[in-house]
Design an enzyme around this catalytic site. Structure first.
Site, PDB file in Angstrom:
ATOM      1  N   HIS A  82       6.356 -32.447  32.095  1.00  0.00           N
ATOM      2  CA  HIS A  82       5.895 -31.825  30.841  1.00  0.00           C
ATOM      3  C   HIS A  82       4.733 -30.894  31.187  1.00  0.00           C
ATOM      4  O   HIS A  82       4.937 -29.854  31.804  1.00  0.00           O
ATOM      5  CB  HIS A  82       5.533 -32.948  29.860  1.00  0.00           C
ATOM      6  CG  HIS A  82       5.254 -32.520  28.448  1.00  0.00           C
ATOM      7  ND1 HIS A  82       5.460 -31.255  27.990  1.00  0.00           N
ATOM      8  CD2 HIS A  82       4.772 -33.231  27.381  1.00  0.00           C
ATOM      9  CE1 HIS A  82       5.119 -31.185  26.707  1.00  0.00           C
ATOM     10  NE2 HIS A  82       4.694 -32.381  26.317  1.00  0.00           N
TER      11      HIS A  82
ATOM     12  N   ASP B  91       6.064 -22.649  32.189  1.00  0.00           N
ATOM     13  CA  ASP B  91       5.129 -23.048  33.245  1.00  0.00           C
ATOM     14  C   ASP B  91       5.242 -22.248  34.526  1.00  0.00           C
ATOM     15  O   ASP B  91       4.379 -22.348  35.387  1.00  0.00           O
ATOM     16  CB  ASP B  91       5.339 -24.536  33.572  1.00  0.00           C
ATOM     17  CG  ASP B  91       4.934 -25.404  32.411  1.00  0.00           C
ATOM     18  OD1 ASP B  91       3.829 -25.200  31.894  1.00  0.00           O
ATOM     19  OD2 ASP B  91       5.730 -26.266  32.001  1.00  0.00           O
TER      20      ASP B  91
ATOM     21  N   HIS C 274      14.883 -26.574  31.204  1.00  0.00           N
ATOM     22  CA  HIS C 274      14.277 -27.013  29.941  1.00  0.00           C
ATOM     23  C   HIS C 274      15.280 -27.844  29.161  1.00  0.00           C
ATOM     24  O   HIS C 274      16.471 -27.559  29.195  1.00  0.00           O
ATOM     25  CB  HIS C 274      13.848 -25.796  29.105  1.00  0.00           C
ATOM     26  CG  HIS C 274      12.825 -26.125  28.073  1.00  0.00           C
ATOM     27  ND1 HIS C 274      13.171 -26.595  26.831  1.00  0.00           N
ATOM     28  CD2 HIS C 274      11.471 -26.082  28.109  1.00  0.00           C
ATOM     29  CE1 HIS C 274      12.070 -26.815  26.150  1.00  0.00           C
ATOM     30  NE2 HIS C 274      11.020 -26.519  26.895  1.00  0.00           N
TER      31      HIS C 274
HETATM   32  N1  COA Z   1      15.275 -27.301  39.646  1.00  0.00           N
HETATM   33  C1  COA Z   1      16.459 -27.633  40.168  1.00  0.00           C
HETATM   34  N2  COA Z   1      17.413 -28.282  39.471  1.00  0.00           N
HETATM   35  C2  COA Z   1      17.160 -28.604  38.207  1.00  0.00           C
HETATM   36  C3  COA Z   1      15.949 -28.298  37.597  1.00  0.00           C
HETATM   37  C4  COA Z   1      14.979 -27.619  38.360  1.00  0.00           C
HETATM   38  N3  COA Z   1      13.805 -27.290  37.850  1.00  0.00           N
HETATM   39  N4  COA Z   1      15.955 -28.725  36.330  1.00  0.00           N
HETATM   40  C5  COA Z   1      17.162 -29.308  36.144  1.00  0.00           C
HETATM   41  N5  COA Z   1      17.869 -29.246  37.276  1.00  0.00           N
HETATM   42  C6  COA Z   1      19.226 -29.756  37.487  1.00  0.00           C
HETATM   43  C7  COA Z   1      19.191 -31.267  37.626  1.00  0.00           C
HETATM   44  O1  COA Z   1      19.002 -31.674  38.958  1.00  0.00           O
HETATM   45  C8  COA Z   1      20.534 -31.635  37.077  1.00  0.00           C
HETATM   46  O2  COA Z   1      21.507 -31.401  38.062  1.00  0.00           O
HETATM   47  P1  COA Z   1      22.754 -32.401  38.249  1.00  0.00           P
HETATM   48  O3  COA Z   1      23.479 -32.320  36.927  1.00  0.00           O
HETATM   49  O4  COA Z   1      23.478 -31.824  39.402  1.00  0.00           O
HETATM   50  O5  COA Z   1      22.155 -33.754  38.483  1.00  0.00           O
HETATM   51  C9  COA Z   1      20.769 -30.628  35.965  1.00  0.00           C
HETATM   52  O6  COA Z   1      19.966 -29.506  36.295  1.00  0.00           O
HETATM   53  C10 COA Z   1      20.369 -31.122  34.602  1.00  0.00           C
HETATM   54  O7  COA Z   1      19.048 -31.645  34.686  1.00  0.00           O
HETATM   55  P2  COA Z   1      18.440 -32.680  33.644  1.00  0.00           P
HETATM   56  O8  COA Z   1      17.249 -33.356  34.268  1.00  0.00           O
HETATM   57  O9  COA Z   1      19.506 -33.570  33.103  1.00  0.00           O
HETATM   58  O10 COA Z   1      18.006 -31.750  32.487  1.00  0.00           O
HETATM   59  P3  COA Z   1      16.901 -32.084  31.432  1.00  0.00           P
HETATM   60  O11 COA Z   1      17.285 -31.459  30.189  1.00  0.00           O
HETATM   61  O12 COA Z   1      16.535 -33.536  31.364  1.00  0.00           O
HETATM   62  O13 COA Z   1      15.684 -31.356  32.177  1.00  0.00           O
HETATM   63  C11 COA Z   1      13.517 -30.806  32.639  1.00  0.00           C
HETATM   64  C12 COA Z   1      14.638 -30.762  31.618  1.00  0.00           C
HETATM   65  C13 COA Z   1      12.389 -29.907  32.131  1.00  0.00           C
HETATM   66  C14 COA Z   1      12.993 -32.247  32.755  1.00  0.00           C
HETATM   67  C15 COA Z   1      14.034 -30.325  34.016  1.00  0.00           C
HETATM   68  O14 COA Z   1      14.619 -29.052  33.923  1.00  0.00           O
HETATM   69  C16 COA Z   1      12.942 -30.338  35.075  1.00  0.00           C
HETATM   70  O15 COA Z   1      12.673 -31.385  35.677  1.00  0.00           O
HETATM   71  N6  COA Z   1      12.284 -29.155  35.313  1.00  0.00           N
HETATM   72  C17 COA Z   1      11.193 -29.059  36.231  1.00  0.00           C
HETATM   73  C18 COA Z   1       9.905 -29.494  35.544  1.00  0.00           C
HETATM   74  C19 COA Z   1       9.412 -28.461  34.569  1.00  0.00           C
HETATM   75  O16 COA Z   1       9.351 -27.285  34.853  1.00  0.00           O
HETATM   76  N7  COA Z   1       8.977 -28.957  33.389  1.00  0.00           N
HETATM   77  C20 COA Z   1       8.406 -28.129  32.366  1.00  0.00           C
HETATM   78  C21 COA Z   1       9.269 -28.037  31.170  1.00  0.00           C
HETATM   79  S1  COA Z   1       8.594 -26.876  30.010  1.00  0.00           S
END
Ligand code: COA
Length: 382
Positions: free
Chosen positions: A222, A318, A261
């Site tokens: 987050h 971010d 996201h």
């Molecule tokens: N880099 C690489 N791969 C990513 C990724 C990233 N930043 N974010 C998601 N993915 C991939 C996951 O590994 C997953 O792959 P898979 O299906 O092969 O396992 C797929 O995309 C879906 O990810 P998931 O975690 O289910 O999506 P989510 O909706 O829960 O994720 C976040 C949202 C923000 C938690 C996620 O994108 C993330 O961890 N981002 C990095 C942290 C970040 O920037 N947070 C700030 C948000 S404003």
């Protein structure tokens, strides 16, 4: 009864109605109280945006002046809060210090537990104002520098920089920071707002709700993502290492911070604005900021090509923030606390709105453990 449908992470669940913020994840649009984020970033100020988020409409000149005066009146910190900061800096994470300082604020607010709407709005103003002063003071004390008293002639952003650095900075830096504050001010039922609502839904108070929000914001999934993204840029080191670094990270199933996201399945509109600001400040930027920008732009290009259209993973708010904050002179460990400074109007507005028709938030979990186990006295256990 068969196993119910489980929405891990409450994904896809609507838990209330709200008139505060619309996030259109498909179109990549964001509105505060109906106003597009692009218009607010270009024309508004953080103070005016706070008014908008709290009251639901833009203020007249008279209303704005009064609101601004009330914000300024709340800027100074009680000695007890300064003592907490001085006592804990260097011994705890800055987000923990912020959380602790905010949770102590009711001790200095004689009307802290008043549940009237007028009092909730007054507390919101106090929280918006004081969070800026607390975070700037944490930054100041962390540098081993003497605490600076607020300057009431400056804007919220300008005063933040003044209290942090002990000198009046250029108007361009204050404007950049002001835009960053606007962009982070509100974002619907994100994790920290949800956790604030969970706390407030028990009919606890606004200070407790905001304290919960801060605890939730801390995590790297987050609010912690902007500093994690900057750390990655520093680990990449030189722009020409970018592609190799990212390829390796992705091959190792690592997440690239600042991408992806839960709601946006396209380019985050806030990231577009920050990218534009970052590009336009290059002319007068330091070598360090130009290095970070070059890495960020190469990483963005590559991620968009690799994962954008195919996996819906695009830059989020971010990703470009770190280089912009660096250009303004904000140290990396203040990025997430600064996010809290921006998000507090959103937390407060959601809490006040939710209390209009409160219902205790209490989801279910599906129990998969055993039942009716026999209690064996300790002496007879194997
Ligand atoms: N880099 C690489 N791969 C990513 C990724 C990233 N930043 N974010 C998601 N993915 C991939 C996951 O590994 C997953 O792959 P898979 O299906 O092969 O396992 C797929 O995309 C879906 O990810 P998931 O975690 O289910 O999506 P989510 O909706 O829960 O994720 C976040 C949202 C923000 C938690 C996620 O994108 C993330 O961890 N981002 C990095 C942290 C970040 O920037 N947070 C700030 C948000 S404003």
């Amino acid at each position: 009864m068969g196993k119910p449908v489980i929405n891990k992470g409450l994904e896809g669940i609507y838990m209330t109605e709200s008139r505060i913020c619309k996030v259109d994840g498909k179109a990549g649009k964001l509105y505060y109280r109906g106003y597009p984020i692009e218009a607010l970033a270009r024309h508004s100020s953080f103070e005016e945006t706070c008014y908008l988020i709290l009251y639901g409409r833009l203020p007249t000149r008279k209303e704005f002046d009064r609101f601004d005066m009330l914000l300024k009146k709340e800027r100074a910190l009680p000695q007890g809060i300064l003592d907490i900061i001085e006592e804990t800096v260097g011994r705890a994470d800055v987000m923990d210090i912020l959380r602790t300082a905010v949770s102590a604020l009711p001790a200095y607010d004689p009307d802290a537990y008043n549940k009237s709407k007028a009092s909730e709005v007054r507390e919101s103003v106090a929280l918006i104002s004081k969070l800026g002063s607390i975070v700037a003071t944490i930054g100041r004390v962390s540098q081993g520098e003497p605490i600076v008293k607020p300057d009431l002639s400056l804007s919220h952003a300008g005063n933040f920089l003044y209290m942090l650095n002990g000198r009046r900075q250029g108007t361009e830096e204050a404007r950049l920071l002001d835009t960053m504050l606007i962009l982070h001010a509100e974002h619907s039922s994100n994790a920290s707002t949800f956790s604030a609502l969970v706390t407030g839904s028990t009919l606890s108070d606004l200070y407790a709700a905001v304290t919960s929000g801060i605890g939730t914001l801390k995590g790297p999934l987050h609010g912690g993502a902007d500093s994690a993204a900057l750390k990655m840029m520093n680990a990449i080191g030189r722009p020409e290492n970018t592609e190799r670094y990212i390829n390796r990270a992705l091959a190792g199933k690592q997440r690239i911070m600042g991408f992806g996201h839960r709601v946006y399945k396209t380019y985050d509109p806030r990231a577009r604005i920050i990218k534009k600001d970052l590009e336009s400040l290059q002319k007068h930027a330091s070598k360090e900021v130009r290095r970070l920008t070059a890495i960020a732009l190469r990483a963005e290009k590559m991620m968009v090509e690799k994962l954008g259209k195919t996996h819906n993973i695009w830059p989020n708010v971010d990703f470009f923030s770190g280089p912009v904050y660096t250009a303004i002179g904000i140290p990396e460990d203040l990025f997430t606390p600064l996010f809290a400074v921006s998000r507090v109007p959103g937390w407060c507005a959601h809490m006040i709105e939710y209390w209009e028709d409160n219902r205790l938030i209490r989801p279910l979990e599906y129990y998969t453990g055993k039942v009716d186990r026999e209690y064996v006295p300790m002496g007879k256990r194997g």
